[in-house]
Motif scaffolding. Structure first.
Motif, PDB file in Angstrom:
ATOM      1  N   CYS A 169     130.602  60.510 -39.905  1.00  0.00           N
ATOM      2  CA  CYS A 169     129.144  60.331 -39.808  1.00  0.00           C
ATOM      3  C   CYS A 169     128.811  59.270 -38.769  1.00  0.00           C
ATOM      4  CB  CYS A 169     128.567  59.912 -41.158  1.00  0.00           C
ATOM      5  SG  CYS A 169     128.577  61.199 -42.433  1.00  0.00           S
ATOM      6  N   ASP A 170     129.499  58.152 -38.823  1.00  0.00           N
ATOM      7  CA  ASP A 170     129.225  57.053 -37.893  1.00  0.00           C
ATOM      8  C   ASP A 170     129.500  57.457 -36.450  1.00  0.00           C
ATOM      9  OD1 ASP A 170     128.532  55.560 -40.064  1.00  0.00           O
ATOM     10  OD2 ASP A 170     130.142  54.094 -39.902  1.00  0.00           O
ATOM     11  N   SER A 224     127.103  58.843 -51.128  1.00  0.00           N
ATOM     12  CA  SER A 224     128.534  58.609 -51.298  1.00  0.00           C
ATOM     13  C   SER A 224     128.930  58.898 -52.739  1.00  0.00           C
ATOM     14  CB  SER A 224     128.881  57.162 -50.935  1.00  0.00           C
ATOM     15  OG  SER A 224     130.249  56.884 -51.173  1.00  0.00           O
ATOM     16  N   GLN A 283     116.606  55.166 -42.919  1.00  0.00           N
ATOM     17  CA  GLN A 283     117.982  55.629 -43.089  1.00  0.00           C
ATOM     18  C   GLN A 283     118.348  55.697 -44.564  1.00  0.00           C
ATOM     19  OE1 GLN A 283     120.621  53.768 -44.412  1.00  0.00           O
ATOM     20  NE2 GLN A 283     119.631  51.757 -44.554  1.00  0.00           N
ATOM     21  N   HIS A 284     119.270  56.591 -44.876  1.00  0.00           N
ATOM     22  CA  HIS A 284     119.846  56.644 -46.221  1.00  0.00           C
ATOM     23  C   HIS A 284     121.103  57.488 -46.186  1.00  0.00           C
ATOM     24  CE1 HIS A 284     120.100  56.376 -50.557  1.00  0.00           C
ATOM     25  NE2 HIS A 284     119.014  55.621 -50.557  1.00  0.00           N
ATOM     26  N   GLY A 285     122.086  57.071 -46.964  1.00  0.00           N
ATOM     27  CA  GLY A 285     123.334  57.806 -47.051  1.00  0.00           C
ATOM     28  C   GLY A 285     123.613  58.259 -48.463  1.00  0.00           C
ATOM     29  N   LEU A 319     123.836  51.321 -36.460  1.00  0.00           N
ATOM     30  CA  LEU A 319     125.002  51.183 -37.324  1.00  0.00           C
ATOM     31  C   LEU A 319     125.533  49.758 -37.319  1.00  0.00           C
ATOM     32  CD1 LEU A 319     126.840  54.513 -36.519  1.00  0.00           C
ATOM     33  CD2 LEU A 319     125.682  53.917 -38.639  1.00  0.00           C
ATOM     34  N   GLY A 348     132.505  59.442 -44.107  1.00  0.00           N
ATOM     35  CA  GLY A 348     131.647  58.371 -43.591  1.00  0.00           C
ATOM     36  C   GLY A 348     132.033  57.933 -42.197  1.00  0.00           C
ATOM     37  N   GLN A 405     121.663  60.598 -51.346  1.00  0.00           N
ATOM     38  CA  GLN A 405     120.570  61.011 -50.456  1.00  0.00           C
ATOM     39  C   GLN A 405     119.471  61.724 -51.237  1.00  0.00           C
ATOM     40  OE1 GLN A 405     122.225  63.152 -47.072  1.00  0.00           O
ATOM     41  NE2 GLN A 405     121.294  61.671 -45.699  1.00  0.00           N
ATOM     42  N   ARG A 444     130.278  62.439 -48.447  1.00  0.00           N
ATOM     43  CA  ARG A 444     129.765  61.362 -47.597  1.00  0.00           C
ATOM     44  C   ARG A 444     128.713  61.972 -46.680  1.00  0.00           C
ATOM     45  NH1 ARG A 444     132.675  59.373 -50.751  1.00  0.00           N
ATOM     46  NH2 ARG A 444     133.962  57.489 -50.606  1.00  0.00           N
ATOM     47  N   THR A 445     127.484  61.462 -46.764  1.00  0.00           N
ATOM     48  CA  THR A 445     126.392  61.985 -45.944  1.00  0.00           C
ATOM     49  C   THR A 445     125.595  60.825 -45.362  1.00  0.00           C
ATOM     50  OG1 THR A 445     124.771  62.033 -47.748  1.00  0.00           O
ATOM     51  CG2 THR A 445     126.186  63.965 -47.510  1.00  0.00           C
ATOM     52  N   MET A 446     124.829  61.109 -44.307  1.00  0.00           N
ATOM     53  CA  MET A 446     124.011  60.067 -43.691  1.00  0.00           C
ATOM     54  C   MET A 446     122.859  60.706 -42.931  1.00  0.00           C
ATOM     55  SD  MET A 446     123.879  56.787 -43.579  1.00  0.00           S
ATOM     56  CE  MET A 446     122.551  55.812 -42.913  1.00  0.00           C
TER      57      MET A 446
END
Length: 438
Positions: free
Chosen positions: A327-328, A296, A292-294, A342, A324, A81, A301-303
């Motif tokens: 996050c979802d 890992s 969007q961007h994640g 998603l 993750g 990120q 784990r980020t989003m």
């Protein structure tokens, strides 16, 4: 008088409805996030919700590590990120005429590994920010220490941290300042991001969310990281929300530079494209789209998802390999468009149908495999499927779709065993990992 009273009552009902809806989202998250954290063995989760262009809610759950509750100004390493922050800095330089999107980076920096390569002069900032450089993610992916092109720049997509690092070298060479100084002076301070920086000796580790594996055990990995344009920025939920608000406002303003930021530079699959520094999900209701961007990495784990049309968004950060999945779930719960976003992001280019294969065949794929960086990956039989876990990897169940191919339900991730001693991992239809049996 009757009309006035009726209008007042209607306003009260409407206001109560808005607050009830707000309370429902937040109360559901307050109830369910701790349950999901326990299910996936993730010690700390941070959430920030943006409404009408302002931070609406920030909450950190759980512990930085065992016995250390997470404060609301928890510091997270956000892995990849970092890339949107580098992009936003670079675009501000472009907007002020100090940098050019399409000038060859070789005017400022040339990596000795590609000094004589015919593609050298084709490398530009635009291709870096939209992942079209032709570089691998990291040069070690080539099986060595040399930087090489996998394809001609601008002719295909290929996610690359090396590209962002190449850009860093060029920026630092022109401005005679480190990326950390440029970021702080031109991006973080103007936006009021007081808790965003790279690692230093002065880092307040009492607020840092330590990294954990898929079983919730803390990694012994050092938190000391070098300045990197693609990785390892440290920030808080509130600060990254502020970066997202800035991106949405600039996207809405529609000036030439930021119109390019949100214009699909290259289509990666239906509904998905690379913008400049951000992934784009388009085709949403009302002609909407999402930035969007994640991130890992080992224990990270980020989003983040931002919707410029409605000036809304969400930031989720975790300190666990299984984060993750949480996050979802949070994104689906908090954003009306979350499930569709998603689904579009994770949709595979081909259909995957679960079949049943011989138990002995599944057993032949179980064991311990070694990644090129020495980290281990373990496969275990889980019914008529495989459970995969390992250092820096989520613990997940993959299902057979042929005698040697498996898929992760709901995600564009597949595993293939060319033989019982080799496993190849594909994401988005591209090979991202190859491991051999230990």
């Amino acid at each position: 008088m009757k009309t006035l009273i009726t209008s007042f009552i209607a306003l009260l009902i409407l206001t109560s409805s808005v607050f009830a809806q707000k309370d429902t989202v937040q109360s559901n998250l307050l109830r369910d996030i701790p349950i999901w954290m326990s299910e996936y063995h993730v010690p700390c989760v941070g959430v920030g919700i943006i409404k009408n262009g302002k931070i609406n809610w920030v909450k950190n759950f759980g512990e930085l590590q065992q016995g250390h509750p997470a404060p609301n100004n928890t510091l997270f390493n956000i892995a990849s990120q970092t890339k949107p922050a580098t992009a936003m800095l670079t675009l501000k330089l472009v907007e002020t005429g100090q940098w050019d999107l399409d000038e060859p980076l070789a005017h400022y920096w040339i990596d000795p590994d590609i000094a004589n390569d015919p593609y050298l002069m084709k490398l530009t900032t635009r291709l870096v920010l939209s992942h079209q450089t032709g570089f691998p993610n990291w040069r070690s992916d080539n099986g060595g220490t040399k930087l090489k092109f996998k394809f001609e720049p601008g002719t295909a997509s290929g996610y690359s941290g090396e590209g962002f690092e190449y850009l860093r070298r060029a920026l630092e060479a022109k401005f005679h300042k480190s990326l950390a100084v440029l970021m702080d002076s031109l991006l973080f301070k103007p936006l009021g991001m007081k808790n965003t920086y790279y690692w230093s000796e002065g880092l307040d580790t009492s607020r840092f969310a330590m990294w954990h594996d898929g079983q919730g055990k803390r990694y012994t990995t050092s938190i000391q990281t070098s300045v990197n344009a693609a990785d390892d920025l440290i920030t808080t939920i509130a600060d990254y929300c502020q970066l997202g608000i800035d991106a949405m406002q600039l996207a809405d303003a529609g000036t030439p530079v930021y119109a390019e930021m949100v214009r699909p530079q290259r289509r990666t699959k239906p509904g998905n494209a690379s913008g400049l520094g951000w992934g784009l999900v388009d085709g949403l209701p009302g002609d909407g789209y999402a930035l969007q961007h994640g991130g890992s990495d080992i224990g990270v784990r980020t989003m983040a998802v931002f919707l410029p049309k409605s000036e809304s968004g969400i930031v989720v950060m975790t300190n666990g390999d299984n984060g993750g999945f949480i996050c979802d779930r949070i994104i689906k719960r908090a954003l009306p468009e979350g499930a569709l976003i998603l689904e579009t992001m994770n949709k595979s280019a081909s259909e995957h149908k679960r079949i049943t294969i011989a138990d002995a065949l599944i057993e032949s794929y179980t064991g311990t495999f070694v990644q090129s960086n020495g980290k281990l990956l373990k496969t275990e039989k889980e019914g008529n499927a495989l459970k995969v876990s390992g250092d820096g990897l989520p613990t997940a169940i993959v299902f057979p779709e042929s005698n040697n191919k498996f898929f992760l339900d709901g995600y564009d991730v597949q595993l293939e065993f060319p033989d019982t001693n080799t496993m190849v991992v594909f994401e988005g239809g591209k090979q991202v990992l190859k491991v051999n049996r230990k």
